[in-house]
Design an enzyme around this catalytic site. Structure first.
Site, PDB file in Angstrom:
ATOM      1  CB  SER A 192      80.002 114.723 119.404  1.00  0.00           C
ATOM      2  OG  SER A 192      79.137 115.103 118.171  1.00  0.00           O
ATOM      3  CD  GLU A 265      63.747 101.650 114.030  1.00  0.00           C
ATOM      4  OE1 GLU A 265      63.517 100.450 114.772  1.00  0.00           O
ATOM      5  OE2 GLU A 265      63.899 102.372 114.007  1.00  0.00           O
ATOM      6  CB  CYS A 299      62.075 109.319 113.253  1.00  0.00           C
ATOM      7  SG  CYS A 299      62.222 108.408 114.673  1.00  0.00           S
TER       8      CYS A 299
END
Ligand SMILES: NC(=O)C1=CN([C@@H]2O[C@H](COP(=O)(O)OP(=O)(O)OC[C@H]3O[C@@H](n4cnc5c(N)ncnc54)[C@H](OP(=O)(O)O)[C@@H]3O)[C@@H](O)[C@H]2O)C=CC1
Ligand SMILES: O=C(O)[C@H](O)CS(=O)(=O)O
Length: 492
Positions: A192, A265, A299
């Protein structure tokens, strides 16, 4: 409701920004009195767009349309699908500056990094456009004289995709491209915080000739409900998710009832190891890329930097000198290398990790507090004297903090590096080739960067083990996650 003039004035093609979601081939705006949510610029809090806050009903409508459209899409030849992906790739490259400006304004990363992300996302569209023509099967020698065995591959079907805010174009492109190349249809639910990049991609896909209903984008602040529709609707055959391990676990549980095919992932906790035979300048350069790219909000960022005792002080000094050069500011400002963090919650997590480390004996060599600009800006930080008991060793900081751990032996550092539930990316710098192979094989991670801090590319399989997820994205392996294997046994 109006799109920010500051954004529109930056675009060659203002029509690439829309306040409408794409549902079942129709662009759907918020109707009078219906729920909406705002997209804001993390650099200054400005509202840049207002989107319809959609729910399960609209998601189900998109799924129904995808279920129908997918049959026709799968019946096209790989070459026909490839041609549309190629046109999309060309449109992404042609509009890269506009797509980058949209991305920087909704996510905050420096414009040059945003442009890099657009081209990185486009590289997946190019790659899987080529793979679309090469979805090969097998013939297998029969087990009986009158038997002929054929293996074919067919698209999974309707795919739900949930993507994060940190790479709002590339993380979607990395899912969209193989799915569409394989003959699947996709409904995407972007974060969002950053839906505009996904909507711009959908606009370009439509202009490239992707048939109506094959790709929808649901905009919503109620991600949990959209996730439930994806995992409970039996027309959805696969869910692909990029984000935190916690949410990945929730989705895995939700998908279990219908044995849903999952692509996950998830989070990481990357070790970055500098041995005493490393090229220190190269290691510093690699650490800068691996740690501070996207302001540490990736990440695969180095989350723990382990430096062998003999070179610890020199590495710390050299690294701090480079970190001190990083300019903090609005991503549109010339020379800025560190934009804002995405939310107040993200900034608080960075502060919490630094406070925890310092309270347990770590030292702030550089930075360590919010930038004097205020808001979501934070000083790029280097900590020394960090130990495994601190939160930075166990949790993903997801911010511009480089915690330096000192180690003595190869055995010690392998044990420390592997002492985590995560297994996504890892990095190390060394010259001795025997050591390179020993360490690369001993690290329990899906990806290992050796004498480099940047490993992400469309030609290689991106993904992790343990609680960093399952499946691979990119490379010749990436399309397999969107295909089913079918065995044909012919009696002749
Ligand atoms: N392995 C990888 O490639 C990547 C991993 N990550 C990991 O994700 C984390 C940071 O990203 P972040 O966006 O905060 O992660 P989140 O998991 O919070 O959000 C990721 C996406 O999931 C949605 N979401 C959140 N809760 C639910 C739910 N219950 N059901 C369905 N969807 C949900 C979010 O929507 P909304 O925000 O609108 O609620 C967003 O679109 C870090 O741990 C990072 O390591 C991030 C990027 C890449
Ligand atoms: O962190 C992510 O979201 C991406 O996977 C990072 S990368 O693919 O650009 O390395």
């Amino acid at each position: 409701m109006a799109i920010s003039e500051k954004l529109l004035s930056r675009l060659k093609d203002p029509s690439l920004v829309t306040e409408k979601a794409l549902i079942a081939g129709e662009w759907v705006g918020a109707s009078a009195g219906s729920a909406t949510f705002e997209v804001t610029n993390p650099a200054n809090g400005d509202v840049i767009a207002t989107l319809p806050d959609l729910g399960r009903a609209e998601t189900a409508r998109a799924i129904d349309a995808a279920y129908t459209a997918q049959k026709t899409w799968a019946a096209k030849t790989g070459k026909e699908r490839a041609a549309i992906l190629r046109r999309l790739y060309d449109l992404m490259v042609k509009n890269a500056d506009d797509l980058a400006a949209i991305l920087t304004m909704e996510m905050g990363k420096p414009l040059a990094e945003a442009k890099g992300e657009i081209l990185y996302g486009a590289s997946y569209v190019e790659w899987f456009g080529e793979e679309a023509k090469r979805i090969y099967g097998d013939t297998i020698p029969g087990h009986q004289a009158d038997k002929r065995i054929i293996v074919i591959k067919q698209p999974v079907g309707v795919v739900g995709a949930i993507t994060p805010w940190n790479f709002p174009n590339a993380m979607l492109a990395r899912k969209f491209a193989p799915a569409i190349a394989a003959g699947c249809a996709m409904i995407s639910k972007p974060a969002s915080e950053t839906p505009l990049s996904a909507l711009a991609l959908a606009l370009l896909a439509e202009r490239a000739g992707l048939p109506a209903g094959v790709f929808s984008v649901v905009t919503s602040s109620d991600s949990a409900s959209i996730g439930k529709e994806f995992t409970e609707n039996d027309k959805v055959r696969k869910l692909t998710f990029t984000g935190s391990t916690n949410v990945g676990r929730i989705l895995m549980r939700q998908g279990a009832d219908q044995i849903m095919k999952l692509g996950l992932e998830l989070g990481g906790n990357a070790p970055f190891i500098v041995f005493d035979d490393a090229d220190l300048d190269a290691a510093v350069e690699g650490a800068m890329v691996s740690k501070y790219r996207n302001n540490g909000q990736t990440c695969v960022c180095a989350n723990r930097l382990y430096v062998q005792a003999g070179v610890y002080d020199e590495f710390a000094r050299k690294l701090s000198e480079k970190v001190a050069e990083l300019k903090v500011g609005d991503g549109f400002e010339e020379g800025v290398k560190a934009g804002p963090l995405i939310t107040e919650k993200a900034l608080e997590k960075v502060e919490e990790h630094i406070a925890d480390a310092v309270s347990s004996g770590a030292r702030i060599l550089l930075g360590g507090k919010p930038d004097e600009k205020g808001g979501l800006f934070f000083q790029p930080t280097v900590l020394t004297g960090v130990t495994s008991e601190m939160k930075v060793a166990r949790e993903e900081t997801f911010g511009p903090v480089a915690p330096l751990f000192r180690f003595e032996t190869e055995e010690d550092v392998i044990a420390m590096a592997n002492n985590t539930e995560f297994g996504l990316a890892s990095y190390f710098y060394a010259k001795d080739m025997s050591k390179v192979f020993r360490v690369a094989e001993a690290l329990e991670y899906g990806m290992v960067g050796i004498n480099t801090g940047l490993i992400s590319t469309e030609v290689a399989p991106f993904g992790g083990i343990k609680q960093s997820g399952q499946g691979r994205e990119g490379s010749k392996y990436g399309i397999e996650d969107y295909l089913e294997i079918k065995y044909l046994c012919l009696s002749v």
